[in-house]
Design an enzyme around this catalytic site. Structure first.
Site, short mmCIF file in Angstrom:
data_model
loop_
_atom_site.label_atom_id
_atom_site.label_comp_id
_atom_site.label_asym_id
_atom_site.label_seq_id
_atom_site.Cartn_x
_atom_site.Cartn_y
_atom_site.Cartn_z
N LYS A 1 -9.81 -26.95 -13.70
CA LYS A 1 -9.17 -26.61 -14.98
C LYS A 1 -8.51 -25.25 -14.77
CE LYS A 1 -9.18 -24.55 -18.41
NZ LYS A 1 -8.09 -23.59 -18.75
N GLY B 1 -13.41 -15.47 -14.11
CA GLY B 1 -12.73 -15.04 -15.34
C GLY B 1 -13.48 -13.89 -15.96
N GLU C 1 -17.10 -12.21 -20.74
CA GLU C 1 -17.35 -12.85 -22.03
C GLU C 1 -17.36 -14.39 -21.89
OE1 GLU C 1 -14.27 -11.94 -24.77
OE2 GLU C 1 -15.21 -13.05 -26.41
N GLU D 1 -17.75 -15.41 -11.07
CA GLU D 1 -17.07 -14.20 -10.57
C GLU D 1 -16.38 -13.59 -11.78
OE1 GLU D 1 -17.40 -13.07 -7.65
OE2 GLU D 1 -17.95 -14.76 -6.39
N CYS E 1 -9.61 -8.06 -10.55
CA CYS E 1 -10.98 -7.83 -11.00
C CYS E 1 -11.63 -6.67 -10.27
CB CYS E 1 -11.79 -9.10 -10.79
SG CYS E 1 -11.64 -9.75 -9.13
N GLU F 1 -13.03 -3.37 -19.37
CA GLU F 1 -11.96 -3.74 -18.47
C GLU F 1 -10.63 -3.72 -19.24
OE1 GLU F 1 -12.36 -7.70 -16.94
OE2 GLU F 1 -12.09 -6.99 -14.91
P1 NAD Z 1 -10.72 -15.73 -19.15
O1 NAD Z 1 -12.18 -15.60 -19.03
O2 NAD Z 1 -10.10 -15.52 -20.47
O3 NAD Z 1 -10.24 -17.18 -18.67
C1 NAD Z 1 -10.61 -17.69 -17.42
C2 NAD Z 1 -10.60 -19.22 -17.49
O4 NAD Z 1 -11.61 -19.63 -18.39
C3 NAD Z 1 -9.30 -19.82 -17.97
O5 NAD Z 1 -9.04 -20.99 -17.22
C4 NAD Z 1 -9.62 -20.20 -19.40
O6 NAD Z 1 -8.85 -21.27 -19.88
C5 NAD Z 1 -11.07 -20.59 -19.29
N1 NAD Z 1 -11.83 -20.53 -20.53
C6 NAD Z 1 -11.63 -19.72 -21.59
N2 NAD Z 1 -12.57 -19.96 -22.54
C7 NAD Z 1 -13.36 -20.96 -22.07
C8 NAD Z 1 -14.50 -21.64 -22.57
N3 NAD Z 1 -15.00 -21.35 -23.77
N4 NAD Z 1 -15.06 -22.58 -21.81
C9 NAD Z 1 -14.58 -22.87 -20.59
N5 NAD Z 1 -13.50 -22.26 -20.05
C10 NAD Z 1 -12.90 -21.31 -20.79
O7 NAD Z 1 -10.16 -14.72 -18.05
P2 NAD Z 1 -8.65 -14.36 -17.73
O8 NAD Z 1 -8.14 -13.51 -18.82
O9 NAD Z 1 -7.89 -15.56 -17.39
O10 NAD Z 1 -8.81 -13.53 -16.37
C11 NAD Z 1 -9.09 -12.21 -16.36
C12 NAD Z 1 -10.56 -11.97 -16.12
O11 NAD Z 1 -10.99 -12.58 -14.92
C13 NAD Z 1 -10.86 -10.51 -15.96
O12 NAD Z 1 -12.04 -10.20 -16.66
C14 NAD Z 1 -11.08 -10.36 -14.47
O13 NAD Z 1 -11.86 -9.28 -14.09
C15 NAD Z 1 -11.71 -11.65 -14.14
N6 NAD Z 1 -11.56 -11.94 -12.70
C16 NAD Z 1 -12.66 -11.88 -11.89
C17 NAD Z 1 -12.54 -12.09 -10.53
C18 NAD Z 1 -13.73 -12.01 -9.63
O14 NAD Z 1 -13.65 -12.51 -8.51
N7 NAD Z 1 -14.85 -11.42 -10.04
C19 NAD Z 1 -11.31 -12.40 -9.99
C20 NAD Z 1 -10.21 -12.44 -10.83
C21 NAD Z 1 -10.35 -12.23 -12.19
#
Ligand code: NAD
Length: 509
Positions: A179, A232, A235, A254, A288, A389
């Site tokens: 997804k 992601g 939260e 992650e 991230c 962040e």
């Molecule tokens: P996000 O958490 O908003 O979204 C990530 C994914 O989760 C998307 O595909 C989104 O559609 C999905 N999603 C959202 N709500 C959901 C739910 N209730 N159930 C299931 N899936 C859901 O994050 P973002 O804004 O896309 O990315 C930025 C974040 O990702 C930042 O916090 C960043 O630090 C983190 N990140 C972490 C790493 C790592 O390796 N630790 C790498 C890259 C990004």
């Protein structure tokens, strides 16, 4: 390359939907494509297809060597169209061409190949030493595929972070449902089609773009998904854990970071200034593991800030497809607003913006989501801008007195993904690294993502690790197979249950 309407990939077939998502280029707000928007029913169909593919053995029943060969073929075919993949990635998330070519797509294909190689060297069967207790026996520890893996990815590195999941999942023989993020489904859709054209059986890799709270939540809670791999925000990571708990899925997370860049008082300042800027501003701070808190010795603070500001002024903000551009836009208007709100609040709390702090001015930036490279001083580590962040091109500078205080500030965070230490004394750098609560610590470097070593976070930066030789562990089930070697002659603990069997004659023929 013109992209129009893109369909989902389920069971090797292109699937449309009544609903569409519109993909916008963050650099100029032009429409890149529309994409079929999957919902819970499409996730269900994809999981059913993935399960059927798994049960058929078409992929799960192949040898690691066969899987490695197909995966290498897929990577080679993707390399043939690397410029298309770069364009798809840039168009959706505003990465610059230098960044997208090297870091996004270049790494993605190299890391996928690493997982192909790992399939051949991984210990799929590990014999234990012959045991005499509790019985003369030989045990073998098997690593087996889990079944259907769900992969949920963010927009910042859509192909790379998806392949960190798809690579080990496929190497282990699993089927996968991806997804992608709402902003960035195009590069992984293209990759999945390349995979099918190059030997991956239908249904083994399915891609369902859709809303996170709808399609993503269904994938994270689906009873036939045995493992969910998520990258992601923290939260949403918490929500993924909750959703996965219903069927006790394996989970890797992650999540976010608030990385410290610790400049020690003996640092080579030219190296440290460039390193701290690279650590924070590459990809507009939307990484991230970005080093978003510069911790600087109080006695060199003013001098260091002056040099940071001078050097940061040379960062070229501009069109993403121009090879001279250093920094592009942020992902969308909402994120730009969020970044500017953090800056307003920090200033109200007494911080000073010494560089940037606004949307980028000028006609060239009237369209798109631009934020200036921004440096903020007078920040205390308890301010929101130092704790949360921001995910934008914002570096906060925090002064400290002595290494102990630097380490205390570095660790005073809910996160623990990555940190950097800048010093001219390797032994001192290593000693500081020992005391940092973080999944990665780079000494005199930043953003070093090496696929041969684990990557992931302490504390609320995540659970589990991606990359490295053990990455396959979390895409497998462990089975211990015990073979009795005593031929029934050795003493066995059956008498715990059957101590009176002979007396009653029940064991007699
Ligand atoms: P996000 O958490 O908003 O979204 C990530 C994914 O989760 C998307 O595909 C989104 O559609 C999905 N999603 C959202 N709500 C959901 C739910 N209730 N159930 C299931 N899936 C859901 O994050 P973002 O804004 O896309 O990315 C930025 C974040 O990702 C930042 O916090 C960043 O630090 C983190 N990140 C972490 C790493 C790592 O390796 N630790 C790498 C890259 C990004």
């Amino acid at each position: 390359m013109t992209v129009q309407h893109q369909l989902m990939l389920i069971d090797g077939k292109d699937v449309d939907s009544d609903r569409r998502m519109t993909i916008i280029d963050p650099s100029d707000e032009s429409v890149v494509a529309t994409v079929a928007q999957g919902d819970a029913s499409h996730i269900d169909a994809a999981v059913t297809a993935a399960r059927a593919a798994f049960d058929s053995g078409a992929w799960s029943g192949t040898t690691p060597q066969q899987r490695a060969a197909v995966m290498r073929q897929i990577a080679a075919a993707a390399n043939e169209v690397i410029e298309d993949l770069v364009e798809l990635e840039m168009a959706c998330n505003g990465a610059t061409v230098r960044q997208a070519t090297g870091f996004h797509i270049g790494y993605a294909l190299a890391h996928f190949t690493y997982f192909a190689d790992l399939a051949e060297t991984y210990a799929w069967r590990r014999p234990a030493p012959i045991a005499t207790f509790p019985a003369l026996s030989q045990s073998v520890v098997h690593r087996e595929p889990i079944g259907v893996v769900g992969a949920i990815a963010p927009w910042n590195f859509p192909l790379l972070l998806t392949l960190w999941k798809v690579g080990p999942a496929l190497a282990a023989g699993n089927s996968v449902v991806v997804k992608p993020d709402e902003h960035t489904p195009l590069s992984i859709l293209e990759f999945a089609r390349i995979a099918e054209r190059n030997g991956l059986p239908p249904g083994v890799l399915n891609v369902v773009p859709g809303d996170g709270r709808e399609a993503g939540a269904r994938l994270a809670s689906h009873p036939d998904v045995g493992k969910i791999a998520f990258t992601g925000s923290t939260e949403v990571g918490r929500e993924i854990m909750r959703l996965a708990s219903g069927t006790v899925k394996q989970v890797t997370l992650e999540l976010g970071g608030k990385g410290p860049s610790i400049v020690l008082d003996d640092a080579d300042l030219d190296l440290a200034v460039d390193g701290v800027l690279y650590g924070c501003f590459v990809y507009s701070g939307q990484v991230c593991e970005s080093g978003t808190r510069a911790l600087v010795p109080r006695q060199i603070h003013d001098r260091f800030v002056e040099r940071l500001v001078q050097r940061a002024k040379s960062i070229v903000v501009g069109p993403t497809r121009d090879w001279d551009t250093d920094m592009g836009p942020v992902i969308d208007a909402k994120q730009r607003r969020r970044i500017l709100d953090y800056l307003s609040e920090a200033q109200a709390d007494g911080a000073t913006v010494v560089l940037g702090g606004e949307s980028v001015p000028g006609d060239d930036f009237a369209k798109g989501f631009w934020v200036e490279p921004t440096i903020v001083t007078g920040v205390r580590n308890n301010m929101r801008i130092a704790r949360e962040e921001v995910f934008g091109p914002v570096l906060v500078v925090i002064p400290y007195d002595g290494d102990d205080e630097a380490i205390a500030i570095a660790n005073d965070t809910d996160y623990g993904l990555a940190a950097s230490v800048w010093t001219s004394d390797n032994a001192r750098g290593l000693a500081v690294a020992e005391r940092i609560q973080s999944g990665s610590v780079w000494i005199n470097d930043a953003h070093q993502i090496n696929c041969q070593v684990p990557f992931g976070g302490y504390k609320q930066s995540g659970i589990g690790r991606e990359l490295g030789p053990d990455a396959l562990d979390s895409y497998t089930e462990v089975k211990t197979v015990h073979l009795d070697l005593s031929g029934g002659r050795a003493a066995k603990p059956y008498d715990i249950l059957l101590s009176h069997a002979d007396e009653k004659g029940e064991s007699q023929p």
